[in-house]
Design an enzyme around this catalytic site. Sequence first.
Site, PDB file in Angstrom:
ATOM      1  N   LYS A 164      -4.562  58.004  13.772  1.00 45.90           N
ATOM      2  CA  LYS A 164      -5.041  59.607  13.887  1.00 45.90           C
ATOM      3  C   LYS A 164      -6.155  59.740  13.030  1.00 45.90           C
ATOM      4  O   LYS A 164      -6.110  59.117  12.015  1.00 45.90           O
ATOM      5  CB  LYS A 164      -3.837  60.200  13.415  1.00 45.90           C
ATOM      6  CG  LYS A 164      -2.558  60.027  14.390  1.00 45.90           C
ATOM      7  CD  LYS A 164      -2.524  60.766  15.756  1.00 45.90           C
ATOM      8  CE  LYS A 164      -1.573  60.443  16.423  1.00 45.90           C
ATOM      9  NZ  LYS A 164      -1.230  61.137  17.965  1.00 45.90           N
ATOM     10  N   LYS A 166      -6.499  61.396  17.030  1.00 50.45           N
ATOM     11  CA  LYS A 166      -6.072  60.539  17.973  1.00 50.45           C
ATOM     12  C   LYS A 166      -7.558  60.214  18.879  1.00 50.45           C
ATOM     13  O   LYS A 166      -7.443  59.147  19.648  1.00 50.45           O
ATOM     14  CB  LYS A 166      -5.200  61.297  18.864  1.00 50.45           C
ATOM     15  CG  LYS A 166      -5.511  62.594  19.308  1.00 50.45           C
ATOM     16  CD  LYS A 166      -4.286  63.691  19.785  1.00 50.45           C
ATOM     17  CE  LYS A 166      -3.559  63.348  20.693  1.00 50.45           C
ATOM     18  NZ  LYS A 166      -2.465  64.100  21.106  1.00 50.45           N
ATOM     19  N   LYS A 190      -1.755  51.215  18.716  1.00 43.65           N
ATOM     20  CA  LYS A 190      -1.676  51.692  20.261  1.00 43.65           C
ATOM     21  C   LYS A 190      -2.907  52.795  20.436  1.00 43.65           C
ATOM     22  O   LYS A 190      -3.366  53.257  19.401  1.00 43.65           O
ATOM     23  CB  LYS A 190      -0.532  52.453  20.460  1.00 43.65           C
ATOM     24  CG  LYS A 190      -0.392  52.826  21.673  1.00 43.65           C
ATOM     25  CD  LYS A 190       1.093  53.415  21.997  1.00 43.65           C
ATOM     26  CE  LYS A 190       1.401  54.904  21.855  1.00 43.65           C
ATOM     27  NZ  LYS A 190       0.303  55.957  22.698  1.00 43.65           N
ATOM     28  N   ASP A 192      -4.523  56.262  21.879  1.00 44.77           N
ATOM     29  CA  ASP A 192      -3.754  57.381  22.114  1.00 44.77           C
ATOM     30  C   ASP A 192      -3.824  57.977  23.410  1.00 44.77           C
ATOM     31  O   ASP A 192      -4.500  57.274  24.316  1.00 44.77           O
ATOM     32  CB  ASP A 192      -4.180  58.581  21.126  1.00 44.77           C
ATOM     33  CG  ASP A 192      -3.010  59.447  20.694  1.00 44.77           C
ATOM     34  OD1 ASP A 192      -2.036  59.786  21.500  1.00 44.77           O
ATOM     35  OD2 ASP A 192      -3.071  59.801  19.538  1.00 44.77           O
ATOM     36  N   GLU A 193      -3.144  58.808  23.978  1.00 46.46           N
ATOM     37  CA  GLU A 193      -3.142  59.062  25.586  1.00 46.46           C
ATOM     38  C   GLU A 193      -4.617  59.741  26.065  1.00 46.46           C
ATOM     39  O   GLU A 193      -4.861  59.519  27.267  1.00 46.46           O
ATOM     40  CB  GLU A 193      -1.993  60.053  25.802  1.00 46.46           C
ATOM     41  CG  GLU A 193      -2.146  61.500  25.605  1.00 46.46           C
ATOM     42  CD  GLU A 193      -1.702  61.541  23.902  1.00 46.46           C
ATOM     43  OE1 GLU A 193      -1.222  60.710  23.381  1.00 46.46           O
ATOM     44  OE2 GLU A 193      -1.957  62.782  23.493  1.00 46.46           O
ATOM     45  N   HIS A 282       2.685  55.776  28.951  1.00 46.74           N
ATOM     46  CA  HIS A 282       2.522  57.153  28.152  1.00 46.74           C
ATOM     47  C   HIS A 282       3.086  58.198  29.359  1.00 46.74           C
ATOM     48  O   HIS A 282       2.666  58.028  30.435  1.00 46.74           O
ATOM     49  CB  HIS A 282       1.355  57.294  27.574  1.00 46.74           C
ATOM     50  CG  HIS A 282       1.339  58.391  26.502  1.00 46.74           C
ATOM     51  ND1 HIS A 282       1.467  59.612  26.955  1.00 46.74           N
ATOM     52  CD2 HIS A 282       1.386  58.321  25.082  1.00 46.74           C
ATOM     53  CE1 HIS A 282       1.472  60.447  25.691  1.00 46.74           C
ATOM     54  NE2 HIS A 282       1.444  59.636  24.688  1.00 46.74           N
ATOM     55  N   HIS A 315       7.871  56.243  26.802  1.00 48.16           N
ATOM     56  CA  HIS A 315       8.222  57.366  25.770  1.00 48.16           C
ATOM     57  C   HIS A 315       9.385  58.086  26.302  1.00 48.16           C
ATOM     58  O   HIS A 315       9.503  58.504  27.431  1.00 48.16           O
ATOM     59  CB  HIS A 315       6.825  58.199  25.736  1.00 48.16           C
ATOM     60  CG  HIS A 315       5.773  57.704  24.930  1.00 48.16           C
ATOM     61  ND1 HIS A 315       5.297  57.962  23.645  1.00 48.16           N
ATOM     62  CD2 HIS A 315       5.023  56.563  25.128  1.00 48.16           C
ATOM     63  CE1 HIS A 315       4.369  57.308  23.379  1.00 48.16           C
ATOM     64  NE2 HIS A 315       4.134  56.284  24.127  1.00 48.16           N
ATOM     65  N   LYS A 323       8.126  66.293  16.731  1.00 45.66           N
ATOM     66  CA  LYS A 323       7.532  67.379  16.834  1.00 45.66           C
ATOM     67  C   LYS A 323       7.540  68.174  18.118  1.00 45.66           C
ATOM     68  O   LYS A 323       7.020  69.029  18.357  1.00 45.66           O
ATOM     69  CB  LYS A 323       5.925  67.254  16.434  1.00 45.66           C
ATOM     70  CG  LYS A 323       5.532  66.098  17.498  1.00 45.66           C
ATOM     71  CD  LYS A 323       3.907  65.749  16.896  1.00 45.66           C
ATOM     72  CE  LYS A 323       3.227  64.974  18.034  1.00 45.66           C
ATOM     73  NZ  LYS A 323       1.818  64.322  17.729  1.00 45.66           N
ATOM     74  N   SER A 368       9.011  58.468  19.782  1.00 50.85           N
ATOM     75  CA  SER A 368       7.541  58.745  19.000  1.00 50.85           C
ATOM     76  C   SER A 368       7.532  60.406  19.326  1.00 50.85           C
ATOM     77  O   SER A 368       7.953  61.122  19.974  1.00 50.85           O
ATOM     78  CB  SER A 368       6.480  58.384  20.014  1.00 50.85           C
ATOM     79  OG  SER A 368       5.142  58.772  19.615  1.00 50.85           O
ATOM     80  N   GLY A 369       6.281  60.801  18.257  1.00 51.86           N
ATOM     81  CA  GLY A 369       6.185  62.177  18.308  1.00 51.86           C
ATOM     82  C   GLY A 369       6.612  62.722  16.973  1.00 51.86           C
ATOM     83  O   GLY A 369       7.606  63.571  16.962  1.00 51.86           O
ATOM     84  N   GLY A 370       5.683  62.843  15.746  1.00 47.87           N
ATOM     85  CA  GLY A 370       5.926  63.638  14.636  1.00 47.87           C
ATOM     86  C   GLY A 370       6.931  62.807  13.763  1.00 47.87           C
ATOM     87  O   GLY A 370       7.672  63.250  12.788  1.00 47.87           O
ATOM     88  N   GLN A 390       7.101  54.532  17.492  1.00 52.28           N
ATOM     89  CA  GLN A 390       5.543  54.878  17.163  1.00 52.28           C
ATOM     90  C   GLN A 390       5.428  55.713  16.240  1.00 52.28           C
ATOM     91  O   GLN A 390       6.277  56.908  16.196  1.00 52.28           O
ATOM     92  CB  GLN A 390       4.897  55.092  18.388  1.00 52.28           C
ATOM     93  CG  GLN A 390       3.434  55.317  18.541  1.00 52.28           C
ATOM     94  CD  GLN A 390       2.778  56.359  17.617  1.00 52.28           C
ATOM     95  OE1 GLN A 390       1.981  56.314  16.752  1.00 52.28           O
ATOM     96  NE2 GLN A 390       3.531  57.620  17.786  1.00 52.28           N
ATOM     97  N   GLY A 392       2.573  57.934  14.167  1.00 51.04           N
ATOM     98  CA  GLY A 392       1.229  57.886  14.289  1.00 51.04           C
ATOM     99  C   GLY A 392       0.675  58.773  12.594  1.00 51.04           C
ATOM    100  O   GLY A 392       0.518  58.090  11.704  1.00 51.04           O
ATOM    101  N   GLY A 393       0.920  60.024  12.762  1.00 47.03           N
ATOM    102  CA  GLY A 393       0.489  60.920  11.516  1.00 47.03           C
ATOM    103  C   GLY A 393       1.382  60.492  10.366  1.00 47.03           C
ATOM    104  O   GLY A 393       0.886  60.216   9.111  1.00 47.03           O
TER     105      GLY A 393
END
Length: 445
Positions: A164, A166, A190, A192-193, A282, A315, A323, A368-370, A390, A392-393
Site C-alpha cells: 500500500k 494500492k 500480491k 492490488d485489484e 479477487h 477472497h 474493514k 483479507s481486508g483490514g 492477506q 496489506g496496511g
Amino acid sequence: MVFYTTERFEWYNVFVKKDYVPDLEKDVIVSFRVTPTEGFSLEDVAGGIASESSVGTWTTLSSLPERVWSLMSKAYEFIDMRDGSWLVRVAYPVDLFEEGNMPAFLASVAGNVFGMKRVKGLRIEDIYMPKEFLKHFKGPVKGVQGVREIYKTYDRPIVGTVPKPKVGYSPEELEALSFEILAGGMDFVKDDENLASPPFCRFDARAKAVMKAIDKAERETGERKVWLANVTAEAREMVRRLKLVADYGNPFVMIDVVVAGWSSLTYMRDLAEEHGLGIHAHRAFHAAFTRSQTHGLSMFALAKLLRTVGVDQLHVGTPEVGKLEAKARDVMSISRVLRDSIYMPEEGDILRFEQSWHHIKTALPVSSGGLHPGTLPEVIKSLGVNLVIQVGGGVLGHPGGPREGATAVRQAIEACLKGIPLDTYAETHVELRKALEKWGYVRPA
Ligand code: CAP
Ligand code: MG
C-alpha cells in the site's frame, strides 16, 4: 412436430408445482429469497420467476413444441421467512442448459428475473448443482493440495501482502518493497485489484522487477516466494500477461473475476492449466450484488460458481474483525464450501443445500481486508489453518517498516498455532510487540 396452444392455461401457474419432488441427479435447484410486490400473490411471483428463468414469457402462446413441457422449471417449495420474504425453491431440468456454459446458465437463472415488476426483492441464496451439471466444468487447476505443494507449506496459513498505497509505486519501488516484505517472512506479494498497467507501473516492467525481488528473497530465505500477478485486462492482453508470468516461472496469476466476467475466467482457467498456473480470484464489485439481504446473489452462491469454473483461491472476507462488512457465520460457510468435498449446511440452515463436488477440486479461502497481527487469532480460530491470509496496511503501516511488519504477522501466526496469547509472545518478539503497541486488537471501522 406437435404443437400445443397454451391459451387455456394461466401461464405462470403452470410453473408452480407444490407436489414436485426434485430429482437430485438431474435437477439444478435454486433457492430464491422472494419479496413479492404488493398486489401479487406468492404463487404469481414464484411462477413468474420460474417461467422467465427457464422457458416462458409474460403471456400465453399460440403454439408450443411438445419438448418444452419437459424443459420447464418448477417452483416446488415455499418457506415463510417471517420478515416479509419467502424462500422459494425452483428446480430446473439439467437439459435446459448448454453443458459447461456458465454465462448462459446465469443468463437463465440469474437474468431477467431480478428486474421483474412482480418482485420487490429477489436474492439467490444458493444453487444446487447435480453431477450431471458439474461434470461439464473443470474446477480449480491446482486445488488446495496443489497450492500447498507450490509453497511446500502444509500446516499453517499461507500469508502475504499487497503493498500500500494500492496504486502509485513504480516498478523499482515495488522491487525494493517486495523484497523487504518477502524477506520479512511473507510467502507472496500480491498486486492490488486496481493495479493493472498504468503509465507509472507498466505490467511488463513490474513483472521484471517483482521477479527480481522474488529471486533474491528465495536465495536469502530458502523459501518459495510467489507473485500474485494481477493480469486483469482486455481479453487478449490478459492472455499475453498470463504467458509472460508463466515465462518467468511464477506459478500464479490473479484475476478480478467478477469484473472480468465468466467467459474470461473460463478461458483463462484453461490457459492457466496449459501453463501450470493457479488462479487467485479477487472479488472486487461483488458487494454491489451480494451485500443486500433481500436482492442480488449471495457471496455463498458466487463462491460455488467460481469454484465450479475453476479458481484456486478466492477472497471471502474476515469474521467481523476486518474493514469490510461481513457476518462471521457466512464467512465460515463460504470458506467451507470452497474447501470441502461435500458441503453440509449448518444445523438449522435452510438457505443452503448439501453439495457434493464430485471431480471438482477444493479451493482455498482468502481472508483479507483490514487485518493486522492483533486480529489474526480470531481469523484462525474461525476459519482454521487451511487458509490464505492477506495483510496489506497491517504490514505497510508497521512502525518498524514493511520487513518488520511481515515478521510481526508471521510471529502472530506462530503464536496462534502454538496456542500462546499474542501479548505473551510479544514479550520475546519485538516486531509483534511494536505492532500490538500501534494497533492492539482493534477492528477497523
Ligand atoms: C486489502 C485489500 C483487498 C480487500 C478486498 C484492499 O488491503 O487489498 O482488496 O481485502 O476485500 O485493497 O482493501 P488491507 P475482500 O489488508 O490493507 O486492508 O478480501 O473482502 O474481498
Ligand atoms: Mg485490495
